[in-house]
Design a protein around this motif. Structure first.
Motif, mmCIF file in Angstrom:
data_model
loop_
_atom_site.group_PDB
_atom_site.id
_atom_site.type_symbol
_atom_site.label_atom_id
_atom_site.label_comp_id
_atom_site.label_asym_id
_atom_site.label_seq_id
_atom_site.Cartn_x
_atom_site.Cartn_y
_atom_site.Cartn_z
ATOM 1 N N GLY A 291 0.790 -1.226 0.000
ATOM 2 C CA GLY A 291 0.000 0.000 0.000
ATOM 3 C C GLY A 291 0.824 1.278 0.000
ATOM 4 N N VAL A 292 2.090 1.185 -0.374
ATOM 5 C CA VAL A 292 2.936 2.385 -0.470
ATOM 6 C C VAL A 292 3.345 2.549 -1.938
ATOM 7 C CG1 VAL A 292 5.055 3.522 0.283
ATOM 8 C CG2 VAL A 292 3.816 2.029 1.863
ATOM 9 N N ASP A 293 2.867 3.623 -2.546
ATOM 10 C CA ASP A 293 3.081 3.790 -3.986
ATOM 11 C C ASP A 293 4.435 4.434 -4.278
ATOM 12 O OD1 ASP A 293 2.773 3.898 -6.706
ATOM 13 O OD2 ASP A 293 1.331 5.554 -6.689
ATOM 14 N N CYS A 294 5.504 3.657 -4.108
ATOM 15 C CA CYS A 294 6.828 4.135 -4.531
ATOM 16 C C CYS A 294 6.916 4.091 -6.049
ATOM 17 C CB CYS A 294 7.928 3.265 -3.920
ATOM 18 S SG CYS A 294 8.039 3.435 -2.132
ATOM 19 N N GLN A 295 7.753 4.939 -6.628
ATOM 20 C CA GLN A 295 7.867 5.033 -8.085
ATOM 21 C C GLN A 295 9.312 5.223 -8.497
ATOM 22 O OE1 GLN A 295 5.449 4.993 -10.535
ATOM 23 N NE2 GLN A 295 3.800 4.608 -9.066
ATOM 24 N N LYS A 296 9.599 4.926 -9.776
ATOM 25 C CA LYS A 296 10.848 5.408 -10.362
ATOM 26 C C LYS A 296 10.651 6.911 -10.571
ATOM 27 C CE LYS A 296 11.799 1.163 -12.853
ATOM 28 N NZ LYS A 296 12.077 0.462 -14.108
ATOM 29 N N PRO A 297 11.539 7.760 -10.060
ATOM 30 C CA PRO A 297 11.286 9.207 -10.147
ATOM 31 C C PRO A 297 11.458 9.768 -11.557
ATOM 32 C CG PRO A 297 13.404 8.786 -9.106
ATOM 33 C CD PRO A 297 12.746 7.443 -9.294
ATOM 34 N N VAL A 298 12.174 9.053 -12.418
ATOM 35 C CA VAL A 298 12.227 9.412 -13.843
ATOM 36 C C VAL A 298 11.761 8.179 -14.601
ATOM 37 C CG1 VAL A 298 13.761 9.917 -15.792
ATOM 38 C CG2 VAL A 298 14.038 11.148 -13.634
ATOM 39 N N PHE A 299 10.731 8.317 -15.424
ATOM 40 C CA PHE A 299 10.125 7.163 -16.076
ATOM 41 C C PHE A 299 11.102 6.459 -16.993
ATOM 42 C CE2 PHE A 299 7.542 5.136 -19.412
ATOM 43 C CZ PHE A 299 6.787 4.287 -18.618
ATOM 44 N N LYS A 300 11.835 7.254 -17.789
ATOM 45 C CA LYS A 300 12.788 6.691 -18.751
ATOM 46 C C LYS A 300 13.773 7.785 -19.144
ATOM 47 C CE LYS A 300 12.276 3.735 -22.790
ATOM 48 N NZ LYS A 300 11.325 3.255 -23.805
ATOM 49 N N PRO A 301 15.077 7.553 -19.023
ATOM 50 C CA PRO A 301 16.040 8.590 -19.416
ATOM 51 C C PRO A 301 15.897 8.942 -20.904
ATOM 52 C CG PRO A 301 17.126 6.870 -18.139
ATOM 53 C CD PRO A 301 15.739 6.370 -18.454
ATOM 54 N N LEU A 302 16.223 10.188 -21.227
ATOM 55 C CA LEU A 302 16.008 10.657 -22.609
ATOM 56 C C LEU A 302 16.894 9.932 -23.614
ATOM 57 C CD1 LEU A 302 15.672 14.505 -21.971
ATOM 58 C CD2 LEU A 302 13.877 12.753 -22.038
ATOM 59 N N HIS A 303 18.089 9.512 -23.207
ATOM 60 C CA HIS A 303 18.963 8.875 -24.205
ATOM 61 C C HIS A 303 18.433 7.510 -24.626
ATOM 62 C CE1 HIS A 303 21.010 6.906 -20.715
ATOM 63 N NE2 HIS A 303 21.435 6.023 -21.592
ATOM 64 N N TYR A 304 17.573 6.893 -23.807
ATOM 65 C CA TYR A 304 16.912 5.655 -24.248
ATOM 66 C C TYR A 304 15.901 5.957 -25.348
ATOM 67 C CZ TYR A 304 18.784 3.078 -20.193
ATOM 68 O OH TYR A 304 19.601 2.473 -19.263
ATOM 69 N N TYR A 305 15.112 7.024 -25.155
ATOM 70 C CA TYR A 305 14.142 7.411 -26.190
ATOM 71 C C TYR A 305 14.865 7.692 -27.509
ATOM 72 C CZ TYR A 305 10.357 8.213 -22.751
ATOM 73 O OH TYR A 305 9.395 8.073 -21.790
ATOM 74 N N LEU A 306 16.032 8.341 -27.416
ATOM 75 C CA LEU A 306 16.753 8.755 -28.633
ATOM 76 C C LEU A 306 17.718 7.666 -29.111
ATOM 77 C CD1 LEU A 306 17.511 12.492 -27.718
ATOM 78 C CD2 LEU A 306 15.532 11.515 -28.906
ATOM 79 N N ARG A 307 17.719 6.526 -28.414
ATOM 80 C CA ARG A 307 18.580 5.390 -28.760
ATOM 81 C C ARG A 307 20.054 5.804 -28.858
ATOM 82 N NH1 ARG A 307 14.785 1.599 -30.036
ATOM 83 N NH2 ARG A 307 12.817 2.468 -30.757
ATOM 84 N N LEU A 308 20.502 6.501 -27.804
ATOM 85 C CA LEU A 308 21.906 6.905 -27.742
ATOM 86 C C LEU A 308 22.632 6.064 -26.692
ATOM 87 C CD1 LEU A 308 21.388 10.782 -27.758
ATOM 88 C CD2 LEU A 308 22.107 9.334 -29.681
ATOM 89 N N ALA A 309 23.907 5.836 -26.904
ATOM 90 C CA ALA A 309 24.724 5.108 -25.931
ATOM 91 C C ALA A 309 25.327 6.105 -24.936
ATOM 92 C CB ALA A 309 25.810 4.324 -26.636
ATOM 93 N N GLY A 310 26.110 5.567 -23.990
ATOM 94 C CA GLY A 310 26.797 6.440 -23.036
ATOM 95 C C GLY A 310 25.932 6.787 -21.844
ATOM 96 N N HIS A 311 26.266 7.902 -21.188
ATOM 97 C CA HIS A 311 25.536 8.361 -20.008
ATOM 98 C C HIS A 311 25.526 7.312 -18.888
ATOM 99 C CE1 HIS A 311 23.974 10.141 -23.737
ATOM 100 N NE2 HIS A 311 24.042 11.270 -23.060
ATOM 101 N N PRO A 312 26.720 6.830 -18.483
ATOM 102 C CA PRO A 312 26.790 5.742 -17.499
ATOM 103 C C PRO A 312 26.189 6.096 -16.133
ATOM 104 C CG PRO A 312 28.971 6.686 -17.910
ATOM 105 C CD PRO A 312 28.048 7.236 -18.956
ATOM 106 N N ASN A 313 26.365 7.325 -15.680
ATOM 107 C CA ASN A 313 25.794 7.672 -14.372
ATOM 108 C C ASN A 313 24.267 7.683 -14.424
ATOM 109 O OD1 ASN A 313 28.327 7.937 -13.306
ATOM 110 N ND2 ASN A 313 28.413 10.159 -13.600
ATOM 111 N N THR A 314 23.726 8.164 -15.542
ATOM 112 C CA THR A 314 22.273 8.162 -15.721
ATOM 113 C C THR A 314 21.753 6.727 -15.675
ATOM 114 O OG1 THR A 314 22.303 10.191 -17.007
ATOM 115 C CG2 THR A 314 20.427 8.723 -17.362
ATOM 116 N N GLU A 315 22.451 5.817 -16.350
ATOM 117 C CA GLU A 315 22.003 4.419 -16.374
ATOM 118 C C GLU A 315 22.055 3.828 -14.974
ATOM 119 O OE1 GLU A 315 23.645 2.182 -19.605
ATOM 120 O OE2 GLU A 315 22.579 3.526 -21.000
ATOM 121 N N ARG A 316 23.107 4.175 -14.238
ATOM 122 C CA ARG A 316 23.238 3.636 -12.887
ATOM 123 C C ARG A 316 22.118 4.149 -11.969
ATOM 124 N NH1 ARG A 316 28.396 5.152 -9.885
ATOM 125 N NH2 ARG A 316 27.287 5.402 -7.925
#
Ligand SMILES: *Cc1c(COP(=O)(O)O)cnc(C)c1O
Length: 351
Positions: A291-316
């Protein structure tokens, strides 16, 4: 008990203020909008403000007012909501994604430095989850900085309010932001000519010359709500900090990273985001079952939408970040319930 991830905090004073405007029959952009602009500009400590219909509209018009367009590049983080990307694309500029600092979730200065070119016309700097970004670093590139204060109204950097530290700043008053007008936004700046351009662009009528303009106006009943919400902001911020203290204590000793502000940045805990080493999806499912609605605070990083590589800290941080419900309207019983349940759930998954 079920605790939603986020909720607006509204009371009878908010309702009365809106109803009063409705009864007056002056409901579209007028005197209340002007009052709200002046009140927020005074609170943040800048010279001028222009209210608009959303945070996205504020970003769009801020970039237009900075004369950002085709052939220009705009730097923004990958770890953020798509509103920023939409605004950059709307003005026809090229979005250039940068990585974040994994401790603060804010833009990493070294990543920005690597991406600045002679074509860079703006850096959009969110103060993510309520923690001020490193404004000393972000303003060192000689490029206009658009502070995105959508999650951080009332937060500070070196004791100074965010929204007064860049070239221009944008705010969102969506239902579940720090303060709300239902939908709404604001552009603030010490450069009055920038705000004059935003005022011109948000309204398509009664202009002497033609250019593409928009209908991004705020209504007077929204502005009335904005004024009552702003008057309660100090209390809202106090309540967020006090809930965060309860969570800090409840989760102490667990092998999770808690959201502690990194001085000289202040944190208003728009989101209470913890980092877990493993099992994020199973933790989210378990929290929902309790009953606790925790969430991912960012639904999906932008580089995934744009199909870009890199951004290791974002992925982590995307694999690790878990947002625990926090908002001023959350009562003590709810806070204690979340603290107890999440302490057990985190311990159960070995985090
Ligand atoms: C919510 C948000 C926006 C967009 O604001 P809207 O009012 O929803 O258009 C932009 N930037 C950040 C960081 C946000 O959190």
């Amino acid at each position: 008990m079920t605790v939603p991830h986020s909720r607006p905090t509204l009371d009878d004073a908010d309702v009365r203020a809106v109803v009063e405007v409705l009864r007056s029959h002056q409901i579209a952009q007028g005197q209340k909008v002007r009052e709200f602009e002046e009140a927020l500009a005074a609170y943040i400590g800048v010279r001028a403000g222009a209210a608009v219909s959303s945070g996205t509209a504020a970003l769009h018009l801020a970039l237009l007012a900075l004369n950002v367009g085709r052939g220009h590049q705009v730097i923004l983080p990958s770890y953020v909501c798509p509103a920023l990307l939409n605004a950059v694309n709307a003005v026809g500029a090229e979005p250039v994604l940068a990585d974040v600092n994994p401790r603060t979730f804010n833009l990493a200065a070294d990543s920005v430095a690597e991406r600045v070119t002679s074509a860079t016309r703006a850096i959009v700097v969110p103060h993510h989850f309520g923690q001020a970004a490193d404004m000393a670093a972000m303003t060192q590139f000689g490029v206009p900085v658009v502070e995105d204060c959508a999650q951080a109204v009332g937060s500070r950097w070196e004791g100074r309010p965010v929204g007064a530290l860049g070239t221009v700043s944008v705010f969102s008053f969506y239902a579940t932001k720090v303060m709300t007008t239902g939908e709404g936004g604001m552009v603030l700046s010490n450069f009055v000519d920038i705000i004059d351009r935003v005022r011109d662009l948000r309204d398509y009528d009664r202009a002497e010359t033609y250019r593409p303009r928009f209908n991004y106006k705020m209504t007077d009943f929204q502005a009335a709500l904005g004024l009552t919400q702003l008057s309660k902001l100090p209390g809202f911020l106090q309540r967020r900090k006090s809930i965060a203290e309860t969570y800090h204590e409840a989760f102490a000793g667990l092998p999770v990273e808690l959201p502690r502000p990194v001085p000289p940045a202040d944190h208003i805990y728009y989101r209470y985001v913890i980092k877990v080493d493993n099992h994020l999806d199973r933790l989210l499912a378990a929290s929902h079952a309790e009953g606790v609605d925790c969430q991912k605070p960012v639904f999906k990083p932008l580089h995934y939408y744009l199909r870009l590589a890199g951004h290791p800290n974002t992925e982590r941080v995307y694999r690790q970040a878990l947002s625990v419900p926090i908002y001023p309207g959350l009562r003590d019983e709810g806070v204690d319930y979340v603290a107890r349940q999440m302490r057990t759930t985190l311990a159960r998954f070995g985090n």
